[in-house]
Design a protein around this motif. Structure first.
Motif, PDB file in Angstrom:
ATOM      1  N   PHE A   1       0.930   6.597   2.032  1.00 18.86           N
ATOM      2  CA  PHE A   1       1.905   5.853   0.912  1.00 18.86           C
ATOM      3  C   PHE A   1       1.817   5.051   0.113  1.00 18.86           C
ATOM      4  CE2 PHE A   1       3.285   8.724   4.508  1.00 18.86           C
ATOM      5  CZ  PHE A   1       4.162   9.692   3.725  1.00 18.86           C
ATOM      6  N   GLN A   2       0.423   4.363   0.084  1.00 17.09           N
ATOM      7  CA  GLN A   2       0.313   2.993  -0.736  1.00 17.09           C
ATOM      8  C   GLN A   2      -0.043   3.357  -2.136  1.00 17.09           C
ATOM      9  OE1 GLN A   2      -2.662   0.815   1.552  1.00 17.09           O
ATOM     10  NE2 GLN A   2      -1.230   0.084   2.725  1.00 17.09           N
ATOM     11  N   ILE A   3       0.208   2.649  -3.047  1.00 14.52           N
ATOM     12  CA  ILE A   3      -0.057   2.940  -4.413  1.00 14.52           C
ATOM     13  C   ILE A   3      -0.725   1.530  -4.734  1.00 14.52           C
ATOM     14  CG2 ILE A   3       1.041   3.246  -6.683  1.00 14.52           C
ATOM     15  CD1 ILE A   3       3.433   4.679  -5.369  1.00 14.52           C
ATOM     16  N   ASP A   4      -1.884   1.691  -5.496  1.00 13.95           N
ATOM     17  CA  ASP A   4      -2.639   0.616  -5.730  1.00 13.95           C
ATOM     18  C   ASP A   4      -2.803  -0.431  -4.366  1.00 13.95           C
ATOM     19  OD1 ASP A   4      -3.228   1.768  -8.294  1.00 13.95           O
ATOM     20  OD2 ASP A   4      -1.319   0.476  -9.108  1.00 13.95           O
ATOM     21  N   GLY A   5      -2.989  -0.038  -3.263  1.00 11.28           N
ATOM     22  CA  GLY A   5      -3.062  -0.610  -1.978  1.00 11.28           C
ATOM     23  C   GLY A   5      -1.963  -1.350  -1.594  1.00 11.28           C
ATOM     24  N   GLN A   6      -0.739  -1.101  -2.204  1.00 12.92           N
ATOM     25  CA  GLN A   6       0.717  -1.609  -1.967  1.00 12.92           C
ATOM     26  C   GLN A   6       1.572  -0.677  -1.399  1.00 12.92           C
ATOM     27  OE1 GLN A   6       1.234  -5.171  -1.862  1.00 12.92           O
ATOM     28  NE2 GLN A   6      -1.091  -5.262  -2.268  1.00 12.92           N
ATOM     29  N   GLU A   7       2.304  -1.119  -0.325  1.00 17.82           N
ATOM     30  CA  GLU A   7       3.275   0.104  -0.128  1.00 17.82           C
ATOM     31  C   GLU A   7       4.771  -0.565  -0.663  1.00 17.82           C
ATOM     32  OE1 GLU A   7       5.614   0.575   4.163  1.00 17.82           O
ATOM     33  OE2 GLU A   7       3.532   1.319   4.327  1.00 17.82           O
TER      34      GLU A   7
END
Length: 168
Positions: free
Chosen positions: A86-92
């Motif tokens: 669920f991370q986008i560009d390593g960020q949740e």
């Protein structure tokens, strides 16, 4: 005029879950009817079958079993996924993983699907990929408000234009 293929149909209805204490699921009315092009398969087959040959002013009251609506509830459609999915560009995103949220996702072949968050753990997220109405027997009660011939443009485009439809 009767409901048939190639007609634009407007209906108001109340939708109940008959196997869930007749819980009201959805309601339309004369000011906000369901307007659709009949016979294209965009709606439940049994829904259209029950409206076939009805005319403006006719009432309807029919049931559709879950197997003929949105399918039976499938326990195998409940899965645990790694939280990092669920991370986008390593960020949740902090608001994404909340119980009850519906998340647009893709399967391994890239097909779109939606899942509802059931549980959020430190490492795993439990998701339900059943349709929200899977396992629900439906009852539709309503009235046919209008039936008209679809325009050639509506038939060509595959949807209703104008009031209750798409505006180009």
């Amino acid at each position: 005029m009767q409901v048939k293929e190639g007609h634009v149909v407007s209906v108001s209805y109340e939708l109940y879950a008959t196997n869930k204490d007749n819980q009201l699921i959805e309601k339309t009315d004369n000011n906000n009817p369901l307007v659709f092009l009949f016979g294209l398969g965009h709606l439940l087959k049994d829904f259209e079958d029950n409206l076939r040959d009805k005319a403006t002013g006719d009432s309807f009251d029919f049931n559709i079993e879950s197997k003929n609506a949105y399918g039976e509830f499938n326990q195998q459609a409940i899965v645990e996924l790694a939280r990092n999915v669920f991370q986008i560009d390593g960020q949740e995103k902090s608001d994404l993983l909340k119980i009850g949220n519906t998340i647009d996702m893709q399967d391994q072949e890239g097909n779109p699907m939606q899942g509802r968050v059931l549980e959020v753990g430190a490492e795993k997220v439990k998701m339900d990929f059943n349709h929200p109405l899977a396992g629900v027997d439906l009852n539709f009660k309503g009235k046919v408000l209008n039936v008209r011939l679809a325009t050639p443009e509506e038939l060509d485009h595959g949807h209703v234009h104008g009031e209750g439809g798409v505006h180009h």
